[in-house]
Each structure stands twice: as structure tokens, then as C-alpha cells.
Design an enzyme around this catalytic site. Structure first.
Site, PDB file in Angstrom:
ATOM      1  N   ASP A  58      55.371  23.367  56.626  1.00  0.00           N
ATOM      2  CA  ASP A  58      56.644  23.671  55.963  1.00  0.00           C
ATOM      3  C   ASP A  58      57.136  22.379  55.318  1.00  0.00           C
ATOM      4  O   ASP A  58      57.509  21.424  56.013  1.00  0.00           O
ATOM      5  CB  ASP A  58      57.665  24.194  56.984  1.00  0.00           C
ATOM      6  CG  ASP A  58      58.958  24.636  56.304  1.00  0.00           C
ATOM      7  OD1 ASP A  58      59.220  24.193  55.153  1.00  0.00           O
ATOM      8  OD2 ASP A  58      59.711  25.404  56.916  1.00  0.00           O
ATOM      9  N   ASN A  85      53.645  21.729  43.408  1.00  0.00           N
ATOM     10  CA  ASN A  85      53.818  23.083  42.862  1.00  0.00           C
ATOM     11  C   ASN A  85      54.725  23.955  43.726  1.00  0.00           C
ATOM     12  O   ASN A  85      55.430  24.819  43.199  1.00  0.00           O
ATOM     13  CB  ASN A  85      52.436  23.744  42.721  1.00  0.00           C
ATOM     14  CG  ASN A  85      52.543  25.227  42.503  1.00  0.00           C
ATOM     15  OD1 ASN A  85      52.890  25.692  41.420  1.00  0.00           O
ATOM     16  ND2 ASN A  85      52.262  26.007  43.547  1.00  0.00           N
ATOM     17  N   TYR A 149      68.871  26.515  41.057  1.00  0.00           N
ATOM     18  CA  TYR A 149      67.411  26.495  40.840  1.00  0.00           C
ATOM     19  C   TYR A 149      67.130  25.689  39.571  1.00  0.00           C
ATOM     20  O   TYR A 149      66.288  24.776  39.582  1.00  0.00           O
ATOM     21  CB  TYR A 149      66.860  27.917  40.705  1.00  0.00           C
ATOM     22  CG  TYR A 149      65.446  27.953  40.199  1.00  0.00           C
ATOM     23  CD1 TYR A 149      64.387  27.585  41.030  1.00  0.00           C
ATOM     24  CD2 TYR A 149      65.147  28.321  38.885  1.00  0.00           C
ATOM     25  CE1 TYR A 149      63.068  27.598  40.567  1.00  0.00           C
ATOM     26  CE2 TYR A 149      63.841  28.336  38.412  1.00  0.00           C
ATOM     27  CZ  TYR A 149      62.808  27.978  39.257  1.00  0.00           C
ATOM     28  OH  TYR A 149      61.514  27.983  38.793  1.00  0.00           O
ATOM     29  N   ALA A 151      68.970  23.496  38.132  1.00  0.00           N
ATOM     30  CA  ALA A 151      69.326  22.081  38.332  1.00  0.00           C
ATOM     31  C   ALA A 151      68.263  21.356  39.148  1.00  0.00           C
ATOM     32  O   ALA A 151      67.960  20.179  38.901  1.00  0.00           O
ATOM     33  CB  ALA A 151      70.689  21.985  39.031  1.00  0.00           C
ATOM     34  N   LYS A 153      65.096  21.984  39.108  1.00  0.00           N
ATOM     35  CA  LYS A 153      63.956  21.727  38.218  1.00  0.00           C
ATOM     36  C   LYS A 153      64.313  20.645  37.183  1.00  0.00           C
ATOM     37  O   LYS A 153      63.447  19.852  36.790  1.00  0.00           O
ATOM     38  CB  LYS A 153      63.525  23.017  37.530  1.00  0.00           C
ATOM     39  CG  LYS A 153      62.942  24.065  38.491  1.00  0.00           C
ATOM     40  CD  LYS A 153      61.723  23.549  39.241  1.00  0.00           C
ATOM     41  CE  LYS A 153      60.981  24.659  39.973  1.00  0.00           C
ATOM     42  NZ  LYS A 153      59.816  24.145  40.732  1.00  0.00           N
TER      43      LYS A 153
HETATM   44  N1  LIG Z   1      56.562  32.510  38.648  1.00  0.00           N
HETATM   45  C1  LIG Z   1      57.457  32.093  37.769  1.00  0.00           C
HETATM   46  O1  LIG Z   1      58.011  32.909  37.024  1.00  0.00           O
HETATM   47  C2  LIG Z   1      57.777  30.635  37.657  1.00  0.00           C
HETATM   48  C3  LIG Z   1      58.443  30.198  36.498  1.00  0.00           C
HETATM   49  C4  LIG Z   1      58.742  28.855  36.384  1.00  0.00           C
HETATM   50  C5  LIG Z   1      58.409  27.972  37.383  1.00  0.00           C
HETATM   51  N2  LIG Z   1      57.777  28.426  38.496  1.00  0.00           N
HETATM   52  C6  LIG Z   1      57.451  27.454  39.540  1.00  0.00           C
HETATM   53  O2  LIG Z   1      56.071  27.515  39.808  1.00  0.00           O
HETATM   54  C7  LIG Z   1      55.841  27.058  41.140  1.00  0.00           C
HETATM   55  C8  LIG Z   1      54.912  28.026  41.834  1.00  0.00           C
HETATM   56  O3  LIG Z   1      55.569  29.254  42.029  1.00  0.00           O
HETATM   57  P1  LIG Z   1      54.849  30.669  41.867  1.00  0.00           P
HETATM   58  O4  LIG Z   1      55.430  31.303  40.683  1.00  0.00           O
HETATM   59  O5  LIG Z   1      53.382  30.553  41.966  1.00  0.00           O
HETATM   60  O6  LIG Z   1      55.508  31.443  43.126  1.00  0.00           O
HETATM   61  P2  LIG Z   1      54.973  31.799  44.564  1.00  0.00           P
HETATM   62  O7  LIG Z   1      53.809  32.744  44.456  1.00  0.00           O
HETATM   63  O8  LIG Z   1      56.174  32.236  45.323  1.00  0.00           O
HETATM   64  O9  LIG Z   1      54.433  30.404  45.121  1.00  0.00           O
HETATM   65  C9  LIG Z   1      55.232  29.466  45.791  1.00  0.00           C
HETATM   66  C10 LIG Z   1      54.402  28.876  46.897  1.00  0.00           C
HETATM   67  O10 LIG Z   1      55.156  27.877  47.574  1.00  0.00           O
HETATM   68  C11 LIG Z   1      54.933  27.995  48.966  1.00  0.00           C
HETATM   69  N3  LIG Z   1      56.119  27.568  49.696  1.00  0.00           N
HETATM   70  C12 LIG Z   1      57.346  28.136  49.654  1.00  0.00           C
HETATM   71  N4  LIG Z   1      58.176  27.513  50.506  1.00  0.00           N
HETATM   72  C13 LIG Z   1      57.437  26.540  51.108  1.00  0.00           C
HETATM   73  C14 LIG Z   1      57.725  25.578  52.121  1.00  0.00           C
HETATM   74  N5  LIG Z   1      58.937  25.485  52.667  1.00  0.00           N
HETATM   75  N6  LIG Z   1      56.731  24.749  52.497  1.00  0.00           N
HETATM   76  C15 LIG Z   1      55.488  24.849  51.956  1.00  0.00           C
HETATM   77  N7  LIG Z   1      55.171  25.729  51.003  1.00  0.00           N
HETATM   78  C16 LIG Z   1      56.138  26.575  50.592  1.00  0.00           C
HETATM   79  C17 LIG Z   1      54.667  29.487  49.198  1.00  0.00           C
HETATM   80  O11 LIG Z   1      53.800  29.694  50.310  1.00  0.00           O
HETATM   81  P3  LIG Z   1      54.368  30.024  51.801  1.00  0.00           P
HETATM   82  O12 LIG Z   1      55.395  31.086  51.633  1.00  0.00           O
HETATM   83  O13 LIG Z   1      53.154  30.442  52.542  1.00  0.00           O
HETATM   84  O14 LIG Z   1      54.926  28.724  52.299  1.00  0.00           O
HETATM   85  C18 LIG Z   1      53.987  29.925  47.926  1.00  0.00           C
HETATM   86  O15 LIG Z   1      52.585  29.926  48.052  1.00  0.00           O
HETATM   87  C19 LIG Z   1      57.222  26.916  41.791  1.00  0.00           C
HETATM   88  O16 LIG Z   1      57.625  25.567  41.797  1.00  0.00           O
HETATM   89  C20 LIG Z   1      58.109  27.732  40.863  1.00  0.00           C
HETATM   90  O17 LIG Z   1      59.455  27.288  40.892  1.00  0.00           O
HETATM   91  C21 LIG Z   1      57.449  29.741  38.652  1.00  0.00           C
END
Ligand SMILES: NC(=O)c1ccc[n+]([C@@H]2O[C@H](COP(=O)([O-])OP(=O)(O)OC[C@H]3O[C@@H](n4cnc5c(N)ncnc54)[C@H](OP(=O)(O)O)[C@@H]3O)[C@@H](O)[C@H]2O)c1
Length: 248
Positions: A58, A85, A149, A151, A153
């Protein structure tokens, strides 16, 4: 792209963009440490790819960063690339804003990448490596209803610029990738009901000039390009990858 002999830490490797990036790095010859809370999800990412080792943690735990970097060195003996990420989003209109809500977002989206980068520094110096921070279109566009959120980023994008200058003399490049709305577990992980998630996805696709949400695979490709050792003169930049959303 060829990452043979290089070691990479990818946080949030159990789903979405982080899973795709971990697999792309491994397929390009890298040794990967995939980090996230759910060990089963990380193991699914690593299935059939011996180049991916999993490290459940975590990242809101202040000791996690040191443990992650130690695990990478123990397992692969070096560290060339840190991909920050892991991130979380949260609907939090100003009227509903709480101290805990802000702290929780910033712990994961800002503090954890900072502590990881700090812990990785000696190894990135030795490798003349790279950091890739995953921001969002909303790191530089307003996001009503989820301002903290956005802010968080924005903070990550500004850390990217400052670290790029701070670490340039060490030969470490620091860049950010800012994806737009991309298929992943992010909206569900934010606690939104399935019907709300579907509606948001439809609305987002309608607003994106190229007419669709992104795919984690196409986002992951750009993480590798920013990290690629042959990308030698790019640092301090945020690349937006969002089908044109930021232009609207
Ligand atoms: N998808 C979009 O639309 C989008 C758009 C812009 C930016 N982003 C950014 O892209 C990045 C990846 O997100 P994603 O879209 O691929 O979403 P996602 O599928 O929800 O991936 C986020 C990952 O972070 C892990 N995570 C969450 N809390 C955590 C913690 N406390 N410790 C360790 N790991 C943690 C989660 O795994 P666990 O739950 O197993 O910990 C999950 O695998 C993020 O930074 C997000 O803000 C996403």
C-alpha cells in the site's frame, strides 16, 4: 523499443495502464517490479512473463517506498526506470470536501511518487535512468466536482518540471504522461455505481474530438517512449495523450 538488461518499477501494475505498461516493458526485455495492493491482480499481470516480479504494497504507507526500491534492487540488482502510475480519483465537490479526502488523494498521487523518486535516486543516478509520472489531462485543465484530483495531478506535473532540472546534472530524465479518459478500473475504484460509470464514459467519449476513450495499451506505449534510453534529450515535459480533449 529495447529495454534488455534494464530494471523498471511500475506502480499500480495490477490493472489498467500500469498492467499494460508492465507487460510492454517485459516484452521489450526489461525486468519489472509491479507494485499494487492486490497480490492476485499483480500475479495476473505477471502471468507467463517471468520478467515481471510482484511486490504487493500500500503506497500510502510511508515505509512502502523504501521497501519497493529495496525489493527492486534485491531482485534485479539495478534500477533504470521508475514509473509513478498508481493513482486514485475521487468525486469531491467543494461543499463535500474533507481533510481526510484531500489527504488520501495527495498521499497516493503526490506523496508516494515523491518518496519513491527519493528512494530510487541513488540507483537512478548510477543507471542515468528516467522517471515517468502519470498525470492526467486534468492536471492542466479544470475538473469541476473533482478539483482535488486535478490539483494532485497538477502538483505531479510541477514536481516533474522541478525534478527534471534538479536531476539533470545526474543524467536523470523526468517526464510526465497525461492521459485522457482511458478504459481501466479507475472509475469503479472511485466508488461510483455502475450506471454512473457508464454515463460518465458515454459523456467523456462524446467530448473527445477523436470520438472515443483511450485504451491502456496505447497509453502504455507512450510510457515506454518517455522512458526509452534512446529518448535522450527530452526532460521536464508533460505529454498529453487524450484524443484531443485538452484542446476543447
Ligand atoms: N483511466 C483514466 O481515465 C485516467 C485518466 C487520466 C489519468 N489516469 C491516471 O492513470 C493512472 C493509472 O490509472 P488507471 O486508469 O490504470 O486506473 P486503475 O485501473 O484504477 O489503476 C490504478 C492502480 O493503482 C493501484 N493502487 C491504488 N491505490 C493504491 C495504493 N494505495 N497503493 C498501491 N497501489 C495502489 C491499484 O491497484 P490496487 O487496488 O491493487 O492497489 C490499481 O492497479 C493513475 O495515476 C490515474 O490517475 C487515468
Amino acid at each position: 523499443m529495447d529495454f534488455t538488461g534494464r530494471a523498471v518499477v511500475v506502480t499500480g501494475a495490477g490493472s489498467g495502464i500500469g498492467r499494460a505498461a508492465s507487460r510492454h516493458f517485459a516484452d521489450a526485455g526489461a525486468r519489472v517490479i509491479g507494485v499494487g495492493r492486490r497480490e492476485d491482480a499483480l500475479k495476473e499481470t505477471a502471468a507467463d512473463r517471468p520478467g515481471i516480479a510482484v511486490h504487493p504494497a500500500d503506497l500510502r504507507d510511508p515505509d512502502a517506498a523504501r521497501d519497493v526500491i529495496d525489493a527492486a534492487i534485491d531482485r534485479w540488482g539495478r534500477l533504470d526506470v521508475l514509473v509513478n502510475n498508481a493513482g486514485a480519483t475521487r468525486m469531491m465537490p467543494l461543499a463535500d470536501t474533507t481533510s481526510d479526502g484531500i489527504a488520501s488523494l495527495f498521499e497516493l498521487n503526490v506523496t508516494a511518487p515523491s518518496l519513491l523518486a527519493g528512494a530510487a535516486l541513488p540507483h537512478l543516478r548510477a543507471a542515468k535512468g528516467a522517471i515517468v509520472n502519470v498525470s492526467s489531462t486534468y492536471g492542466h485543465r479544470p475538473l469541476p466536482g473533482a478539483a482535488h484530483y486535478a490539483a494532485s495531478k497538477a502538483a505531479l506535473e510541477h514536481l516533474t518540471r522541478s525534478w527534471a532540472v534538479e536531476l539533470a546534472a545526474d543524467g536523470i530524465r523526468v517526464n510526465a504522461l497525461a492521459p485522457g479518459p482511458t478504459e481501466s478500473e479507475a472509475l469503479t475504484a472511485a466508488g461510483l455505481a455502475p450506471a454512473v460509470v457508464d454515463q460518465i464514459k458515454r459523456d467523456e467519449a462524446a467530448r473527445i474530438p477523436l470520438g472515443r476513450r483511450g485504451d491502456p495499451e496505447e497509453v502504455a506505449t507512450w510510457i515506454l517512449r518517455l522512458a526509452d534510453p534512446r529518448t535522450t534529450w527530452l526532460t521536464g515535459q508533460t505529454l498529453t495523450l487524450d484524443g484531443g480533449l485538452e484542446l476543447t
